[in-house]
Design a protein around this motif. Structure first.
Motif, PDB file in Angstrom:
ATOM      1  N   UNK A 201       6.021 -30.377   9.710  1.00 11.71           N
ATOM      2  CA  UNK A 201       4.564 -30.845  10.007  1.00 11.71           C
ATOM      3  C   UNK A 201       3.583 -29.799   9.538  1.00 11.71           C
ATOM      4  N   UNK A 202       3.804 -28.777  10.272  1.00 10.73           N
ATOM      5  CA  UNK A 202       2.618 -27.603  10.111  1.00 10.73           C
ATOM      6  C   UNK A 202       2.457 -27.318   8.493  1.00 10.73           C
ATOM      7  N   UNK A 203       3.492 -27.389   7.734  1.00  8.55           N
ATOM      8  CA  UNK A 203       3.315 -26.869   6.445  1.00  8.55           C
ATOM      9  C   UNK A 203       2.377 -28.008   5.525  1.00  8.55           C
ATOM     10  N   UNK A 204       2.614 -29.220   6.123  1.00  3.27           N
ATOM     11  CA  UNK A 204       1.778 -30.439   5.207  1.00  3.27           C
ATOM     12  C   UNK A 204       0.408 -30.233   5.992  1.00  3.27           C
ATOM     13  N   UNK A 205       0.137 -30.123   7.233  1.00  2.00           N
ATOM     14  CA  UNK A 205      -1.126 -29.927   7.700  1.00  2.00           C
ATOM     15  C   UNK A 205      -2.066 -28.942   6.880  1.00  2.00           C
ATOM     16  N   UNK A 206      -1.219 -27.606   6.703  1.00  2.00           N
ATOM     17  CA  UNK A 206      -1.694 -26.607   5.924  1.00  2.00           C
ATOM     18  C   UNK A 206      -1.936 -26.976   4.436  1.00  2.00           C
ATOM     19  N   UNK A 260       0.457 -24.946  21.533  1.00  2.00           N
ATOM     20  CA  UNK A 260       0.475 -23.778  22.362  1.00  2.00           C
ATOM     21  C   UNK A 260       1.080 -22.548  21.555  1.00  2.00           C
ATOM     22  N   UNK A 261       1.825 -22.944  20.578  1.00  2.00           N
ATOM     23  CA  UNK A 261       2.433 -21.824  19.483  1.00  2.00           C
ATOM     24  C   UNK A 261       3.819 -21.508  19.941  1.00  2.00           C
ATOM     25  N   UNK A 262       4.574 -22.379  20.810  1.00  2.00           N
ATOM     26  CA  UNK A 262       6.132 -22.063  20.953  1.00  2.00           C
ATOM     27  C   UNK A 262       6.740 -23.145  21.588  1.00  2.00           C
ATOM     28  N   UNK A 263       8.010 -23.120  21.922  1.00  2.00           N
ATOM     29  CA  UNK A 263       8.679 -24.062  22.741  1.00  2.00           C
ATOM     30  C   UNK A 263       8.323 -23.860  24.185  1.00  2.00           C
ATOM     31  N   UNK A 264       8.285 -25.175  24.928  1.00  2.00           N
ATOM     32  CA  UNK A 264       8.132 -24.869  26.509  1.00  2.00           C
ATOM     33  C   UNK A 264       9.005 -23.864  26.967  1.00  2.00           C
ATOM     34  N   UNK A 265       8.566 -23.034  27.880  1.00  2.00           N
ATOM     35  CA  UNK A 265       9.438 -22.191  28.433  1.00  2.00           C
ATOM     36  C   UNK A 265      10.484 -22.705  29.033  1.00  2.00           C
ATOM     37  N   UNK A 266      10.586 -23.851  29.938  1.00  2.00           N
ATOM     38  CA  UNK A 266      11.728 -24.391  30.556  1.00  2.00           C
ATOM     39  C   UNK A 266      12.519 -24.819  29.505  1.00  2.00           C
ATOM     40  N   UNK A 267      12.466 -25.342  28.144  1.00  2.00           N
ATOM     41  CA  UNK A 267      13.401 -25.423  27.516  1.00  2.00           C
ATOM     42  C   UNK A 267      14.236 -24.155  27.016  1.00  2.00           C
ATOM     43  N   UNK A 268      13.115 -23.288  26.893  1.00  2.00           N
ATOM     44  CA  UNK A 268      13.885 -21.866  26.517  1.00  2.00           C
ATOM     45  C   UNK A 268      14.981 -21.369  27.633  1.00  2.00           C
ATOM     46  N   UNK A 293       5.536 -17.744  12.705  1.00  2.00           N
ATOM     47  CA  UNK A 293       5.593 -19.135  12.222  1.00  2.00           C
ATOM     48  C   UNK A 293       4.845 -19.619  13.667  1.00  2.00           C
ATOM     49  N   UNK A 294       4.916 -19.038  14.826  1.00  2.00           N
ATOM     50  CA  UNK A 294       3.933 -19.452  16.044  1.00  2.00           C
ATOM     51  C   UNK A 294       2.706 -19.437  15.454  1.00  2.00           C
ATOM     52  N   UNK A 295       2.233 -18.581  14.807  1.00  2.00           N
ATOM     53  CA  UNK A 295       0.970 -18.386  14.506  1.00  2.00           C
ATOM     54  C   UNK A 295       0.380 -19.565  13.324  1.00  2.00           C
ATOM     55  N   UNK A 296       1.192 -19.761  12.618  1.00  2.00           N
ATOM     56  CA  UNK A 296       1.302 -20.914  11.543  1.00  2.00           C
ATOM     57  C   UNK A 296       1.306 -22.178  11.933  1.00  2.00           C
ATOM     58  N   UNK A 297       2.020 -22.455  13.099  1.00  2.00           N
ATOM     59  CA  UNK A 297       2.111 -23.715  13.642  1.00  2.00           C
ATOM     60  C   UNK A 297       1.108 -24.228  14.491  1.00  2.00           C
ATOM     61  N   UNK A 298       0.717 -23.266  15.386  1.00  2.00           N
ATOM     62  CA  UNK A 298      -0.390 -23.441  16.544  1.00  2.00           C
ATOM     63  C   UNK A 298      -1.585 -24.158  15.809  1.00  2.00           C
TER      64      UNK A 298
END
Length: 508
Positions: A201-206, A260-268, A293-298
């Motif tokens: 998804x992130x790559x397509x948006x970019x 927000x740039x990453x998986x939810x803390x509760x998932x981790x 990747x976090x910066x790229x996806x957010x």
């Protein structure tokens, strides 16, 4: 009683009203005009995978003839990847022409096309060669396909959805195997598939942002489907935490990385660690994003599509320590339903309108009040309604649309609503046994005639009025909310209230 507040009756000017469908569920012609097989073609052709061994080979034979009658502003459709790219490299001009004709027909009738690039029909060749969404090579293959769509259709399509309900793609396709490609990779498969989908998804948006946005001036978003999780006891921190995990393991799984740039803390925290070396995940079953990747996806979403159908009560449930780890045991919770909730169709879909407002407000709070389009909302029946009188669908639409009005009054940034769906259609592993359509289709007749249900006329009136033309339409819903609030105040907890009134909870 005259002092009970009622939400505004009308939606803001410019609010979009529409209906939706997906390619595999409606198009048919699975092997015509150069189309290649998808994972759903392969899945449904295997005996025992779909109720009654039904397939989408012919489905509804087209899907835009009734839109003008409904007077919708927009139509949400998906493009079949294998119809325009039967293999990873080959282009199918007849498939491209099919979608050009469809888009042009919509625009000629003043209907805005909202186009999903992926509603679950991966080319079968990519599943066979690479393992589908288990393989990171899908990122580049999908990006090539998306850029082809931007090139061919982007001069007219201004609303793009990368993935429709990726939760189901990951969980049902690679965890339980209920959906195509039917893999049961419990504990690892769903997380890995989701990881690749998010990065895709992130790559397509970019790609759109750097190559097409300046010229085409469109928007790219993602459509996420989630129920609402309400704590059984709202005064119990344990139940509130469980309800939080319910939302994060559904909506947050995909929305949190994007906003927000990453998986939810509760998932981790809750996804257990185990050796999944054969899946290439190292010691954690939940993959990790690098800093880059976090910066790229957010921030890779111009709008958020939201699909919503129902609500659950949630409380903590500790699973046995020796139980096999899976996506379903990781959140450590149990889902409950109130037997008083209407369930006109399948038993998973209870009508609980108030959950929608709470979900929309959660999105506002968690993700910075993004632009929202409701991309899927509706209810099905499991048997044909007598004389096409689907009163329960009218009540469902009335309740849920009223909750959107309330959310708008809360400041939630909702700009459009898509009723799901235009037609009765193929319902994945349920075949034709569930019917979400505003229009009934006689699938036993080779011509597949369409008949409007009573909900068609009701939805037309809402579209025409841009809301509720009659104040009485929402009075009952407003009163229900008032009494719910009053009783919650009087009872020490919602759970105690339900015990006192004999409303026993039942497990899903």
């Amino acid at each position: 009683m005259e002092n009970v507040p009622i939400t505004p009756l009308f939606f803001p000017s410019g609010f979009l009203w529409g209906v939706g469908s997906s390619a595999y569920q409606t198009e048919g012609a699975w092997d015509k005009d150069g189309k290649g097989p998808s994972i759903w073609d392969a899945f449904t052709h295997r005996k025992g995978k779909v109720l009654g061994n039904e397939t989408g080979d012919s489905a509804c034979d087209g899907y835009y003839r009734l839109l003008k009658e409904l007077k919708v502003n927009h139509y949400l459709l998906s493009i079949s990847w294998p119809r325009i790219m039967p293999t990873a490299e080959q282009l199918n001009e007849k498939g491209i022409q099919f979608y050009n004709d469809t888009i042009n027909s919509l625009l000629e009738n003043n209907i805005t096309p909202i186009v999903s690039l992926y509603h679950w029909d991966l080319p079968q060749v990519l599943q066979e060669k690479y393992g589908g969404w288990q393989n990171r090579s899908m990122i580049n293959y999908f990006n090539d396909y998306a850029n082809l769509c931007f090139e061919k259709f982007g001069d007219r399509v201004k609303h793009w959805i990368t993935f429709s309900n990726p939760w189901a793609v990951a969980e049902k396709g690679y965890e339980t195997g209920e959906h195509a490609p039917g893999l049961k990779l419990g504990g690892c498969g769903a997380y890995k598939a989701a990881h690749h989908i998010i990065k895709t998804h992130a790559k397509v948006w970019h790609s759109y942002n750097t190559t097409w946005r300046r010229e085409q001036r469109g928007m790219v978003g993602i459509s996420l489907t989630s129920g609402w999780g309400e704590p059984v006891d709202p005064h119990s921190q344990t139940d509130r935490d469980a309800a939080e995990r319910y939302i994060q393991f559904h909506l947050g799984w995909f929305a949190n990385p994007i906003y927000r740039g990453d998986y939810p803390e509760v998932m981790k925290n809750y996804v257990g660690k185990s050796q999944c070396a054969q899946q290439g995940l190292g010691t954690s079953r939940l993959p990790t994003f690098s800093v880059q990747e976090k910066t790229y996806i957010k921030g890779t979403s111009d709008f958020l599509g939201i699909g919503h159908f129902t609500t659950r009560y949630v409380l903590q449930k500790s699973f046995p320590f020796l139980q096999v780890s899976s996506y379903h045991t990781d959140p450590d919770l149990a889902e409950l339903v109130d037997p008083s909730w209407p369930a006109p169709g399948p038993k998973w879909l209870y009508s609980v309108p108030w959950g929608f407002r709470r979900l929309l407000n959660f999105i506002k709070t968690q993700y910075g009040n993004p632009l929202i389009y409701v991309t899927e909302n509706g209810v099905s029946e499991t048997v044909q309604c007598p004389q096409l009188c689907d009163e329960w669908r009218i009540q469902y639409l009335k309740g849920y649309i009223n909750e959107i009005l309330k959310a708008l009054n809360d400041g939630v940034n909702v700009k459009g609503y898509t009723a799901w769906s235009l037609l009765d259609k193929f319902e994945w592993n349920k075949g034709f046994s569930e019917r979400f359509g505003l229009y009934h289709i006689d699938f036993k007749n080779k011509n597949k005639p369409r008949y409007p249900k009573a909900s068609v006329d009701y939805y037309k009136k809402i579209i025409s009025a841009n809301g509720f033309p009659n104040p009485r339409e929402v009075m009952s819903a407003a009163n229900f909310d008032f009494f719910s609030f009053f009783f919650d105040l009087c009872a020490n907890t919602t759970l105690n209230f339900r015990k006192k009134t004999g409303m026993n909870m039942v497990q899903k």
